[in-house]
Design an enzyme around this catalytic site. Structure first.
Site, mmCIF file in Angstrom:
data_model
loop_
_atom_site.group_PDB
_atom_site.id
_atom_site.type_symbol
_atom_site.label_atom_id
_atom_site.label_comp_id
_atom_site.label_asym_id
_atom_site.label_seq_id
_atom_site.Cartn_x
_atom_site.Cartn_y
_atom_site.Cartn_z
ATOM 1 N N ASP A 160 -5.774 -67.001 -11.115
ATOM 2 C CA ASP A 160 -6.143 -66.351 -9.872
ATOM 3 C C ASP A 160 -5.612 -64.936 -9.896
ATOM 4 O OD1 ASP A 160 -7.598 -68.240 -8.478
ATOM 5 O OD2 ASP A 160 -5.780 -69.350 -7.983
ATOM 6 N N LYS B 238 -11.787 -50.812 11.003
ATOM 7 C CA LYS B 238 -11.744 -50.696 9.540
ATOM 8 C C LYS B 238 -12.081 -52.065 8.941
ATOM 9 C CE LYS B 238 -6.620 -51.156 9.010
ATOM 10 N NZ LYS B 238 -6.392 -52.474 9.361
#
Lengths: 571, 689
Positions: free
Chosen positions: B306, B398
């Protein structure tokens, strides 16, 4: 040892190397089915026998086909030998072969051993020689090749245990490989003076004025397949030492080359089939190094001769007019180098034909053929048998040493786990079991000792050699052992059967198991099988496992004989 | 788990192992190891032969006695090796057991009512019971948090003293019995009956109680048994050959030869090596559920890593602002900082810091003197994929470029094409673009993008290079878009990446690799990782992960450090190497033993055999005895190697093979020549022969 001798050995090696690739390509085409100019004939053969040539056989079925074929053809030979007095082509009225000997001979020829406890020219009718013994010379060789190809398929494929079709392998090997090659070689032999006729025996008067009967017969045709199929059963008792079987230096050279040519080519073909040519060459190199070691030792021992002779003032140093060394039991025509080379080649492979008497070699010189066979005849080896024997050793090598790279062992991408190891070990176990148990029994049982002509270590070597030769399906005799007895006919016949079929089934199982495995792709972490290090490792495993198994027996045979000879005692 | 490093020969472990090595003489135990079983039978036969000699007064009693003693020692030494390996695990298990002490549990009669507490002992809890754990309480059993959030001290299991957060729902809901709640409270649904808890399983695994032979161990045992039979044949047939040759060989001498030839060194150490391999995993705080998993780790071809937490630091950092053409960078920085002010995520904080450091914007100097009203936080949600603030009639947002673009368009603004190229440039450089937009009375507009950069952990490139040298491919798994993923993959030096990965993609990748014959290792913690963890050949579940993930994997990393997958692979490889090296060593040893024993057996009858006595051993008796003693002592001498494993340095198979073959193959040939000669001299010196 002379420069001339070394040059001949070197020439042999160079020619062997040169022919490996072309022969290999031919072998490859025969077995992948791309070379089938007798396809109509093949089809007829299949239809007659009710065979589906398209069937891809599971290993169990492949093994069953092989066993049935061998059993039926062995039985047929037994019957013919027992009845040869009543069959045609028996101009000299040879009587029926005794039951014990017929069993042994049938077993011996079916198993590609060609151990002969009889003199061919005084026992066998032409019918027996041509329809039975010559037949086996072809098909037992083709069977050996088929089995090797089946194992290679097992390694190369991922196919649920299916490893090809025994019948097509058998037919293709016979039709496209052995028949044409034998035809060409027989013609070359005839050209060189090997006889090929049905003439009456010739009675000749020797220089001394004695009468000598010269046996005749269709020799060249049998001679060619005898060598090419690594069979080794001679037409005459003297085998390739006989001038009608092996008349010239050229036939001698061709005979030796014919023994190695197909096994060496098969190694090349193996590389193509598993798509790893460098690995195949590594195996070739291992075989060649073991061969070179053997021939060097034998040549050294024979050229050195017997120190007892030297001590008595016999000239054992080779000169232009004196071969020197130990010439006992050797043809002057061939000399020491070619006798040592021939003895090494014939026992590296499972041929067993001889051009000199191994019994008369020095202890160390005679130990070379014995050890060659005890290593499992993996040094080029018998047709097919050499490669599959070697591949089993490769599997064991990779299993023993493979863990050292930090992965569970895998061979050409196939994981080697308990099923594979069980079969490989069984294969490796049956071989010494047969040799050692039969030999051990024979050296203590009265009926075993009765056939022995030499006492002491040499006698032990003779018995050990006999069971080694039969179990290894070599067929060469050390002589000095009267093999035509109930005891030896039976035990040696059994040894040939064990040495072939008891080992084939686990080997085919190994092939099947490998064919079930999926291929793990190669990576930098994969055990390297193409490097000089691998070659060294493979040789070490073959030598250590082989030597460790037989060292105690050898110590009491040739080793002690050699040491005692140094002390001035002979047996 | 308390991973205190123990010295190799820890006194209590040695004491316990000494006793165990005698207990293990039980034939029922011995028969599991065919090689040593043959030695046991040999010892019994030699002892019987000794008894007969004593009764009849014939034979060399002193010699036979010494042979018998050393044969017994051989068996006991092998047992001792196994007991030592097990002993280390047992010592670990003991310390684990201490944390399994009986506790009082607060069971809730009504799961919804925290006051319905009844006190019960923890051993009476069954699956499905609901308990309450408050500060200072030991969690009475494995369970799932169904209500509450608390900090928990898991050092009893992991050895890590920093507390961890456990809360209901999500991937941090699993709690382990024996751990301690430090703050707040948890309501826990018990998921394991007593005796079946994680701790119980761990104790059983560590102790080796449920240990089964691994596939490779079974195969190796078959090989060793086969070799034993071959040598048995060689020795058994030697007697008839000797009788034929007029050589008298006593039974003890034949047995001595047999024991020296069969692979007792590896036979005696094989199980110790396997146990020690699992033990080394435990030292790394990794619990392997089976030896098979450790073995598979050595075989792994592909590592799925990962990205976040393994290859990169968990947090991305803002490194630059890219305003669109008509916005100044100061204004852009100011708005970005304002939008991030209440954002407590590391990313949010890094934006505030960047603005402060590069543009001198103090967090309190908002909007250059403007006064601010109440600031309303718009939290991030999976559906909007945006966060922001509403302050003084200005809305700032954002988030991912497409989400923000949608928001702008919905509010009537236009999205300049320029922002697309900015976003793409950031992505190509391996960053994550975070688009900032503003809505006020003048309308809605895009201001620019923030460049969030993944920070690749130090030293990862070198580790991946080492893995590549070993033939292992690394694949980075990330949710990022392909451009970003490619850039990070390049920076980190992984071989391949899987971008925009879903759990299904991960599963497909594993299946594809396995179909190509490869073995795959991965780590995971979430419940949606569970199928992939189960499918992978080596699935390392994080201890912080969910119960489902832990059930699915075949290893659990107590430190929950995904990088450790690399160590797991290395331990697996080291285990296999140790096994192979000692096998090679054991077989190579036989050459010297032959040169000691065979001449000794035959020299009386054939004095010329002295020529083979190349070690110039003193007498036949001393030669045979020296071989047997060497054979026994080498087992003890190699116990540390078996427990510690052979030296491991990542390199290609060819290099490793060359090194190990030289040390253990050539060494195996040479060492016994020296050892047997030395023992022979010692025997003569001590007048034992």
């Amino acid at each position: 040892m002379t420069m001339n001798g070394w040059l001949q050995i070197l020439l042999f090696s160079a020619v062997l190397l040169a022919v490996t690739k072309p022969v290999g390509i031919y072998v490859l085409k025969v077995y992948d089915g791309s070379f089938r100019w007798l396809a109509p004939l093949e089809r007829i053969a299949y239809r007659l026998c009710g065979i589906d040539p398209e069937e891809d056989q599971h290993w169990t079925r492949y093994a069953a086909s092989m066993l049935i074929f061998s059993a039926v053809s062995m039985l047929a030979t037994y019957v013919v030998l027992r009845m040869q007095h009543a069959l045609p082509l028996n101009p000299f009225n040879r009587d029926a072969v005794p039951a014990r000997q017929a069993f042994e001979t049938a077993a011996s020829f079916t198993t590609n051993t060609n151990w002969q406890s009889y003199a061919g020219e005084t026992t066998m009718s032409y019918f027996s020689q041509m329809t039975q013994l010559a037949f086996h010379n072809f098909v037992s060789a083709a069977t050996g090749m088929a089995l090797a190809v089946a194992l290679v398929r097992g390694i190369a494929r991922h196919s649920a245990g299916r490893i090809g079709n025994f019948w097509t392998d058998l037919v293709r090997g016979t039709f496209y490989l052995f028949l044409p090659a034998a035809l060409v070689l027989a013609l070359l032999f005839v050209q060189q003076g090997v006889i090929q006729n049905f003439h009456q025996y010739i009675t000749a008067t020797t220089i001394e004025g004695a009468k000598q009967v010269l046996a005749m017969g269709p020799v060249a045709s049998q001679e060619a397949i005898k060598q090419l199929g690594t069979n080794g059963g001679g037409f005459f008792n003297a085998n390739s030492a006989h001038p009608f079987e092996n008349p010239t230096p050229w036939t001698n050279f061709l005979q030796m080359l014919a023994i190695f040519i197909i096994p060496a080519g098969l190694v090349y073909a193996f590389g193509r089939m598993v798509k790893n040519q460098r690995h195949a060459w590594a195996i070739w190199a291992a075989m060649f190094i073991l061969f070179a070691g053997g021939v060097t030792t034998a040549y050294w021992a024979e050229a050195r001769g017997n120190p007892i002779h030297a001590a008595r003032g016999v000239d054992v140093v080779a000169t232009a007019t004196n071969p020197g060394g130990n010439m006992e039991g050797k043809e002057v025509r061939f000399g020491i180098a070619n006798s040592a080379l021939y003895a090494t080649v014939t026992t590296d492979a499972s041929c067993g034909c001889v051009n000199s008497m191994h019994d008369s070699f020095t202890p160390i010189g005679g130990m070379v053929p014995l050890v060659n066979m005890q290593l499992g005849e993996v040094i080029f080896g018998g047709v097919g048998a050499g490669l599959y024997g070697m591949l089993v050793m490769v599997v064991l090598t990779i299993f023993i040493a493979g863990l050292m790279v930090g992965r569970t062992p895998e061979y050409l991408g196939k994981k080697i786990q308990s099923r594979e190891i069980r079969m490989a070990m069984l294969y490796a176990l049956i071989f010494p079991a047969s040799i050692l148990l039969f030999s051990a029994a024979s050296v203590v049982l009265p009926m075993g000792l009765k056939g022995l002509n030499n006492a002491g270590p040499h006698g032990l070597t003779e018995i050990l050699y006999a069971f080694t030769s039969t179990t290894a399906n070599n067929g060469s005799a050390f002589a000095g052992l009267t093999g035509a007895t109930y005891y030896y006919n039976t035990t040696l016949g059994l040894a040939t059967l064990i040495g072939r079929f008891a080992m084939h089934v686990p080997m085919l199982a190994l092939a099947g198991f490998l064919a079930e495995r999926r291929v793990v792709p190669e990576s930098a972490g994969t055990f390297p099988v193409t490097t000089p290090l691998f070659v060294a490792l493979l040789i070490s495993v073959i030598l250590i496992v082989g030597a460790l198994t037989f060292f105690p027996a050898l110590a009491l045979g040739p080793v002690v004989e050699h040491l005692v000879m140094g002390a001035g005692k002979l047996f | 788990m308390a991973t205190q490093r123990r010295p190799l020969f820890d006194a209590p472990i040695v004491r316990r192992a000494l006793v165990e090595s005698l207990v293990k003489l039980n034939p029922r135990h011995m028969v599991r190891n065919p090689v040593m079983f043959v030695v046991l039978i040999g010892s019994v036969l030699t002892t019987a032969s000794l008894a007969r000699d004593i009764i009849t007064g014939h034979g060399d009693i002193g010699f036979t006695l010494q042979i018998a003693l050393w044969l017994w020692f051989t068996v006991i030494f092998a047992n001792f090796a196994e007991a030592m390996a097990e002993g280390r695990g047992k010592a670990q298990a003991d310390s684990l057991r201490k944390s399994r002490t009986q506790t009082t549990a607060k069971r809730l009669r009504d799961p919804r009512d925290r006051r319905s507490v009844e006190s019960v002992t923890s051993s009476t809890l069954r699956r499905g019971d609901v308990v309450l754990a408050e500060p200072g309480d030991i969690i009475p059993g494995d369970g799932e948090v169904i209500q509450g959030i608390a900090s928990v001290d898991e050092s009893a299991i992991t050895g890590e003293s920093a507390p961890v957060i456990r809360e209901s729902g999500g991937d941090r809901s699993a709690v382990t019995g024996g751990t301690k709640v430090l703050s707040d409270y948890l309501v826990i649904s018990i998921t394991a009956n007593p005796g079946e808890t994680f701790l119980d399983r761990m104790i059983a695994l560590v102790e080796g109680a449920s240990r089964q032979k691994t596939p490779n161990e079974i195969a190796l045992t078959i090989l060793l048994s086969g070799l034993t039979i071959i040598f048995l044949l060689a020795v058994v047939t030697l007697q008839p050959f000797a009788i034929y040759s007029g050589v008298a060989i006593g039974i003890p001498v034949l047995i001595a030869l047999l024991v020296c030839l069969i692979p007792t060194t590896i036979g005696g150490l094989l199980s110790a090596i396997g146990i020690a391999g699992m033990d080394r995993m435990i030292q790394q705080n990794v619990i392997a559920m089976s030896g098979r998993a450790v073995e598979a780790a050595g075989d792994v071809n592909t590592l799925l890593l990962d990205k976040t937490g393994t290859i990169t630091l968990g947090n991305r950092q803002a490194v630059a602002f890219y305003p669109v053409a008509d916005v100044t960078i100061e204004r852009m920085a100011d708005r970005a900082q304002l939008a991030s002010l209440p954002d407590e995520t590391p990313e949010g904080r890094s934006i505030v810091i960047l603005a402060k450091e590069q543009y001198g914007l103090r967090a309190r100097d908002l909007g250059a003197g403007e006064s601010h009203g109440a600031m309303e936080l718009v939290p991030f949600s999976a559906t909007t994929r945006m966060s922001g603030v509403n302050v003084d009639g200005i809305e700032l947002r954002k988030g991912a470029s497409d989400s923000v673009a949608k928001w702008v368009q919905q509010n009537g603004g236009t999205v300049p094409r320029e922002i697309d190229s900015i976003v793409e440039r950031i992505a190509r450089e391996g960053g994550t673009p975070l688009v900032v937009a503003e809505r006020d009375s003048d309308g809605t507009r895009v201001l620019g993008a923030i460049y969030l950069k993944d920070v690749v952990k130090g030293g990862m490139k070198e580790r991946f290079d080492r893995l590549r040298a070993m033939g292992i491919r690394t694949v980075m798994i990330t949710g990022d878009n392909p451009l970003t993923a490619a850039s990070i993959a390049r920076e980190a030096g992984v071989d391949d990446f899987l971008a925009e990965a879903t759990p299904e993609d991960k599963m497909t990748l594993i299946r594809r690799e396995q179909a190509g014959g490869k073995l795959v290792a991965m780590t995971g913690d979430g419940t949606n990782d569970a199928p992939a963890l189960a499918q992978a050949d080596v699935g390392v579940a994080m201890n912080t992960g969910t119960q489902a993930a832990k059930e699915a994997g075949n290893m659990i990393d107590l430190d929950s450090n995904p990088t450790k997958l690399i160590e797991v692979v290395e331990i697996g490889k080291q285990l296999l190497m140790t096994r192979g090296s000692l096998t090679t060593f054991s077989i190579a040893n036989d050459v010297a033993k032959y040169f000691a024993i065979i001449p000794a057996m035959l020299v009386v009858t054939f004095p010329a055999m002295q020529a083979l006595n190349i070690m110039r051993l003193h007498s036949p008796q001393s030669a045979i005895l020296a071989s047997v003693i060497f054979n026994a002592l080498i087992i003890v001498a190699l116990i540390p190697l078996a427990l510690r494993g052979v030296r491991y340095r990542p390199a290609s198979a060819s290099v490793i093979l060359r090194r190990n073959l030289f040390v253990y193959g050539v060494g195996g040939l040479v060492v016994p020549f020296i050892g047997i000669k030395a023992i022979d001299m010692a025997l003569v010196f001590l007048h034992l022969v």
